[in-house]
Motif scaffolding. Structure first.
Motif, PDB file in Angstrom:
ATOM      1  N   LEU A   1       3.522  14.053   6.473  1.00  0.00           N
ATOM      2  CA  LEU A   1       3.228  15.477   6.392  1.00  0.00           C
ATOM      3  C   LEU A   1       2.660  15.963   7.723  1.00  0.00           C
ATOM      4  CD1 LEU A   1       1.473  15.560   2.902  1.00  0.00           C
ATOM      5  CD2 LEU A   1       3.864  16.069   3.404  1.00  0.00           C
ATOM      6  N   SER A   2       2.976  17.208   8.051  1.00  0.00           N
ATOM      7  CA  SER A   2       2.484  17.797   9.295  1.00  0.00           C
ATOM      8  C   SER A   2       1.403  18.824   8.987  1.00  0.00           C
ATOM      9  CB  SER A   2       3.634  18.458  10.058  1.00  0.00           C
ATOM     10  OG  SER A   2       4.064  19.622   9.357  1.00  0.00           O
ATOM     11  N   SER A   3       0.963  19.501  10.017  1.00  0.00           N
ATOM     12  CA  SER A   3      -0.065  20.535   9.857  1.00  0.00           C
ATOM     13  C   SER A   3       0.558  21.921   9.711  1.00  0.00           C
ATOM     14  CB  SER A   3      -1.018  20.507  11.059  1.00  0.00           C
ATOM     15  OG  SER A   3      -0.296  20.593  12.274  1.00  0.00           O
TER      16      SER A   3
ATOM     17  N   LEU B   1       2.697  35.215  16.720  1.00  0.00           N
ATOM     18  CA  LEU B   1       4.082  34.751  16.715  1.00  0.00           C
ATOM     19  C   LEU B   1       4.398  33.850  17.899  1.00  0.00           C
ATOM     20  CD1 LEU B   1       6.106  37.863  15.439  1.00  0.00           C
ATOM     21  CD2 LEU B   1       5.858  35.627  14.328  1.00  0.00           C
ATOM     22  N   ASP B   2       3.895  34.213  19.104  1.00  0.00           N
ATOM     23  CA  ASP B   2       4.142  33.362  20.277  1.00  0.00           C
ATOM     24  C   ASP B   2       3.520  31.987  20.084  1.00  0.00           C
ATOM     25  OD1 ASP B   2       5.569  35.317  21.600  1.00  0.00           O
ATOM     26  OD2 ASP B   2       3.801  36.109  22.645  1.00  0.00           O
ATOM     27  N   THR B   3       2.301  31.963  19.546  1.00  0.00           N
ATOM     28  CA  THR B   3       1.623  30.681  19.319  1.00  0.00           C
ATOM     29  C   THR B   3       2.336  29.878  18.235  1.00  0.00           C
ATOM     30  OG1 THR B   3      -0.495  31.679  19.930  1.00  0.00           O
ATOM     31  CG2 THR B   3      -0.582  29.608  18.713  1.00  0.00           C
ATOM     32  N   LEU B   4       2.815  30.568  17.198  1.00  0.00           N
ATOM     33  CA  LEU B   4       3.514  29.877  16.118  1.00  0.00           C
ATOM     34  C   LEU B   4       4.746  29.147  16.642  1.00  0.00           C
ATOM     35  CD1 LEU B   4       3.721  29.269  13.089  1.00  0.00           C
ATOM     36  CD2 LEU B   4       5.081  31.373  12.846  1.00  0.00           C
ATOM     37  N   GLY B   5       5.436  29.751  17.597  1.00  0.00           N
ATOM     38  CA  GLY B   5       6.594  29.079  18.187  1.00  0.00           C
ATOM     39  C   GLY B   5       6.202  27.766  18.849  1.00  0.00           C
ATOM     40  N   CYS B   6       5.066  27.770  19.536  1.00  0.00           N
ATOM     41  CA  CYS B   6       4.575  26.541  20.165  1.00  0.00           C
ATOM     42  C   CYS B   6       4.153  25.516  19.123  1.00  0.00           C
ATOM     43  CB  CYS B   6       3.388  26.860  21.084  1.00  0.00           C
ATOM     44  SG  CYS B   6       3.819  27.880  22.514  1.00  0.00           S
ATOM     45  N   VAL B   7       3.564  25.990  18.029  1.00  0.00           N
ATOM     46  CA  VAL B   7       3.155  25.093  16.948  1.00  0.00           C
ATOM     47  C   VAL B   7       4.379  24.410  16.344  1.00  0.00           C
ATOM     48  CG1 VAL B   7       2.173  24.996  14.623  1.00  0.00           C
ATOM     49  CG2 VAL B   7       1.062  26.377  16.396  1.00  0.00           C
ATOM     50  N   ILE B   8       5.408  25.180  16.028  1.00  0.00           N
ATOM     51  CA  ILE B   8       6.617  24.627  15.421  1.00  0.00           C
ATOM     52  C   ILE B   8       7.275  23.626  16.360  1.00  0.00           C
ATOM     53  CG2 ILE B   8       8.947  25.210  14.641  1.00  0.00           C
ATOM     54  CD1 ILE B   8       7.757  27.868  13.597  1.00  0.00           C
ATOM     55  N   ASP B   9       7.329  23.969  17.657  1.00  0.00           N
ATOM     56  CA  ASP B   9       7.925  23.078  18.654  1.00  0.00           C
ATOM     57  C   ASP B   9       7.158  21.756  18.718  1.00  0.00           C
ATOM     58  OD1 ASP B   9       9.300  21.979  20.749  1.00  0.00           O
ATOM     59  OD2 ASP B   9       8.466  23.298  22.284  1.00  0.00           O
ATOM     60  N   ALA B  10       5.823  21.834  18.788  1.00  0.00           N
ATOM     61  CA  ALA B  10       4.997  20.631  18.910  1.00  0.00           C
ATOM     62  C   ALA B  10       5.103  19.762  17.659  1.00  0.00           C
ATOM     63  CB  ALA B  10       3.543  21.022  19.164  1.00  0.00           C
ATOM     64  N   VAL B  11       4.995  20.393  16.488  1.00  0.00           N
ATOM     65  CA  VAL B  11       5.027  19.639  15.226  1.00  0.00           C
ATOM     66  C   VAL B  11       6.384  18.965  15.032  1.00  0.00           C
ATOM     67  CG1 VAL B  11       5.023  19.880  12.716  1.00  0.00           C
ATOM     68  CG2 VAL B  11       3.232  20.969  14.080  1.00  0.00           C
ATOM     69  N   GLY B  12       7.455  19.694  15.312  1.00  0.00           N
ATOM     70  CA  GLY B  12       8.790  19.131  15.149  1.00  0.00           C
ATOM     71  C   GLY B  12       9.027  17.937  16.063  1.00  0.00           C
ATOM     72  N   SER B  13       8.602  18.042  17.313  1.00  0.00           N
ATOM     73  CA  SER B  13       8.780  16.939  18.259  1.00  0.00           C
ATOM     74  C   SER B  13       7.988  15.715  17.839  1.00  0.00           C
ATOM     75  CB  SER B  13       8.350  17.388  19.663  1.00  0.00           C
ATOM     76  OG  SER B  13       9.149  18.455  20.115  1.00  0.00           O
ATOM     77  N   LEU B  14       6.759  15.941  17.393  1.00  0.00           N
ATOM     78  CA  LEU B  14       5.920  14.822  16.986  1.00  0.00           C
ATOM     79  C   LEU B  14       6.479  14.137  15.742  1.00  0.00           C
ATOM     80  CD1 LEU B  14       2.346  16.292  17.541  1.00  0.00           C
ATOM     81  CD2 LEU B  14       3.369  14.367  18.752  1.00  0.00           C
TER      82      LEU B  14
ATOM     83  N   VAL C   1       0.846  -1.188   0.000  1.00  0.00           N
ATOM     84  CA  VAL C   1       0.000   0.000   0.000  1.00  0.00           C
ATOM     85  C   VAL C   1       0.881   1.236   0.000  1.00  0.00           C
ATOM     86  CG1 VAL C   1      -1.794   1.277   1.220  1.00  0.00           C
ATOM     87  CG2 VAL C   1      -1.816  -1.227   1.243  1.00  0.00           C
ATOM     88  N   ARG C   2       0.566   2.208  -0.832  1.00  0.00           N
ATOM     89  CA  ARG C   2       1.290   3.479  -0.902  1.00  0.00           C
ATOM     90  C   ARG C   2       0.684   4.413   0.144  1.00  0.00           C
ATOM     91  NH1 ARG C   2       3.037   4.629  -6.410  1.00  0.00           N
ATOM     92  NH2 ARG C   2       1.904   6.599  -6.377  1.00  0.00           N
ATOM     93  N   LEU C   3       1.504   4.878   1.078  1.00  0.00           N
ATOM     94  CA  LEU C   3       0.985   5.561   2.263  1.00  0.00           C
ATOM     95  C   LEU C   3       1.460   7.000   2.377  1.00  0.00           C
ATOM     96  CD1 LEU C   3       1.502   2.730   4.910  1.00  0.00           C
ATOM     97  CD2 LEU C   3      -0.662   3.449   3.891  1.00  0.00           C
ATOM     98  N   VAL C   4       0.502   7.878   2.660  1.00  0.00           N
ATOM     99  CA  VAL C   4       0.794   9.248   3.065  1.00  0.00           C
ATOM    100  C   VAL C   4       0.195   9.423   4.457  1.00  0.00           C
ATOM    101  CG1 VAL C   4       0.502  11.696   2.589  1.00  0.00           C
ATOM    102  CG2 VAL C   4       0.699  10.078   0.685  1.00  0.00           C
ATOM    103  N   LEU C   5       1.009   9.811   5.425  1.00  0.00           N
ATOM    104  CA  LEU C   5       0.550  10.032   6.797  1.00  0.00           C
ATOM    105  C   LEU C   5       0.517  11.522   7.072  1.00  0.00           C
ATOM    106  CD1 LEU C   5       2.661   7.351   8.730  1.00  0.00           C
ATOM    107  CD2 LEU C   5       0.533   7.059   7.458  1.00  0.00           C
ATOM    108  N   VAL C   6      -0.587  11.984   7.597  1.00  0.00           N
ATOM    109  CA  VAL C   6      -0.725  13.393   7.991  1.00  0.00           C
ATOM    110  C   VAL C   6      -1.019  13.412   9.485  1.00  0.00           C
ATOM    111  CG1 VAL C   6      -1.998  15.540   7.670  1.00  0.00           C
ATOM    112  CG2 VAL C   6      -1.629  14.006   5.713  1.00  0.00           C
ATOM    113  N   HIS C   7      -0.204  14.107  10.254  1.00  0.00           N
ATOM    114  CA  HIS C   7      -0.424  14.120  11.703  1.00  0.00           C
ATOM    115  C   HIS C   7      -0.820  15.514  12.193  1.00  0.00           C
ATOM    116  CE1 HIS C   7       3.184  16.257  13.242  1.00  0.00           C
ATOM    117  NE2 HIS C   7       3.774  15.778  12.150  1.00  0.00           N
ATOM    118  N   GLY C   8      -1.669  15.521  13.198  1.00  0.00           N
ATOM    119  CA  GLY C   8      -2.071  16.754  13.855  1.00  0.00           C
ATOM    120  C   GLY C   8      -1.276  16.988  15.123  1.00  0.00           C
ATOM    121  N   SER C   9      -1.616  18.046  15.842  1.00  0.00           N
ATOM    122  CA  SER C   9      -0.816  18.388  17.041  1.00  0.00           C
ATOM    123  C   SER C   9      -1.589  19.281  18.013  1.00  0.00           C
ATOM    124  CB  SER C   9       0.479  19.093  16.600  1.00  0.00           C
ATOM    125  OG  SER C   9       0.173  20.216  15.770  1.00  0.00           O
ATOM    126  N   ARG C  10      -2.925  19.290  17.959  1.00  0.00           N
ATOM    127  CA  ARG C  10      -3.689  20.229  18.782  1.00  0.00           C
ATOM    128  C   ARG C  10      -3.396  20.109  20.275  1.00  0.00           C
ATOM    129  NH1 ARG C  10      -7.932  18.848  14.928  1.00  0.00           N
ATOM    130  NH2 ARG C  10      -8.195  20.573  13.469  1.00  0.00           N
TER     131      ARG C  10
END
Length: 427
Positions: A163-165, A86-99, A52-61
């Protein structure tokens, strides 16, 4: 052990059917902190090993919320959509990168005997939502374009695409996206065979709490209103959007139930909710390609003496007389209508339903279809010959008849050794 063997045998058609297909899987942030996530990873690796050809998309809410709380940053929403300053974006980048690192690490384990190659990159182009009702959403965006060719090339090389969000603009900015938006856009762009959306529950439930096994987008409006912007509501909205844009099948399954993904993909009835424009189960006329499926359905009844044995050659000759019930590509019911020459009568024959599906009114469904077909042919009397199911037909308006009542040519073919009872019904 026998149950496992039978399950494996019945999964074979699906293994062949899914090979070389493209599936887009969306995993919300809630799935990745659940105890069942390791099992989901193993099932994903199994799908890849089956071609199966797979694309995974993950969230991070939830992970974003944790980081905002830890930094003392207040979450801001408008119309149930996060405002990403901008402050929230930093948290988004941190969460997405870790996941992303955590998912890649788990997919690279070699417990299944093979190591998956996981790739990603700036494959999602985003644009800002902008100002809505006077509220500036800053770095909250929506999908503008999917790099379909690059993703397809990675899939052709047997890579799993992760892929991430987060999406990127041509001007070099990063935007926080809804993972449902990313997953749906990717599925549509790739013309994916399936979009699989993970939620906490087994699927979508109606007001009575009953799991809906199949749902068409045209029937989803009341449920969407009821569910609102909850996770099930977002998943159903994404599934309907994908279906309306041409994705054949979207599945909503549970990330909390061990084996939910495999049950949905490799069993006839699945375990979640299927959203599709096409009917999962349908009544239709038979074609020559259905002969093998008919033989498989009829053989046990013929061996038990309930039905007259028909060879493949006979079925091929008479296939145009048959009406089928097809469920997910498998024949689970049939009936045949034979107009009797020289009369305005016809014979209803070969009524059969797979034992697993005999409690769903499918026999009545077939009978109604056959009677409607007979009326269109100006047939006014329907005969049936049966050895075991007399009461079923009597309950549906058939009355006892006799061989003498049959048209002469049909009466001449009556098998006195079987001693079938004759019933008729005026249409």
């Amino acid at each position: 052990m026998l149950e496992y063997v039978n399950w494996f045998r019945h999964s074979t058609p699906y293994i062949n059917q899914h090979r070389d297909c493209t599936f887009v899987l969306m995993l919300p942030g809630e799935a990745m902190v659940h105890a069942n996530f390791n099992n989901i990873i193993h099932d994903i690796m199994l799908l890849s090993s089956l071609g199966v050809r797979l694309v995974l998309v993950h969230g991070s809410r939830p992970q974003i919320e944790e980081r905002l709380a830890a930094r003392g940053v207040q979450s801001r929403y408008h119309n149930d959509l996060r405002v990403t300053d901008l402050d929230t974006l930093g948290c988004v980048i941190d969460a997405v990168g870790s996941l992303r690192i955590a998912i890649e690490a788990q997919l690279c384990t070699q417990q299944s005997g093979s190591r998956l190659r996981v790739v990603g990159g700036n494959l999602v182009t985003a644009k800002p939502i902008g100002v809505v009702d006077g509220v500036d959403f800053h770095h909250t965006g929506e999908v503008r374009r999917i790099d379909r060719k690059a993703i397809a090339r990675h899939l052709d090389e047997q890579n799993v695409v992760l892929l991430s969000s987060i999406g990127y603009s041509p001007t070099g900015e990063a935007f926080n996206l809804a993972c449902e938006d990313v997953a749906t856009s990717v599925a549509v762009a790739l013309n994916a065979d399936k979009l699989i959306l993970f939620g906490e529950d087994a699927g979508i439930r109606n007001e009575q709490g009953e799991l809906l096994r199949e749902l068409k987008p045209t029937r989803a409006a009341p449920l969407l209103q009821q569910l609102g912007t909850s996770l099930p509501g977002n998943l159903l909205q994404a599934a309907c959007k994908a279906s309306n844009a041409g994705v054949r099948r979207s599945h909503i399954v549970s990330f909390a139930d061990d084996g939910a993904l495999l049950t949905e993909l490799f069993t006839r009835d699945g375990g979640g909710t299927l959203v599709s424009q096409e009917a999962f189960e349908q009544v239709r006329g038979a074609t020559i390609d259905d002969v093998s499926g008919l033989l498989e359905l009829l053989r046990p009844l013929e061996e038990a003496g309930i039905l007259v044995r028909r060879s493949r050659e006979v079925l091929e000759t008479e296939i145009g007389q048959f009406t089928l019930i097809e469920r997910d590509g498998r024949i689970i019911g049939c009936a045949a209508l034979y107009p009797l020459e020289g009369s305005s009568a016809a014979e209803l024959a070969c009524v059969a339903i797979d034992p697993t599906y005999r409690q769903g009114g499918r026999g009545d469904q077939l009978l109604q279809h056959i009677e409607s077909q007979a009326r269109s042919l100006k047939i006014d009397t329907l005969f049936v010959l049966t050895t075991r199911t007399a009461h079923w037909f009597r309950e549906r308006g058939f009355v006892p008849s006799s061989v003498e009542r049959l048209p002469a040519k049909r009466a001449a073919l009556y098998n006195f050794q079987r001693n079938s009872k004759v019933f008729e019904k005026a249409l």
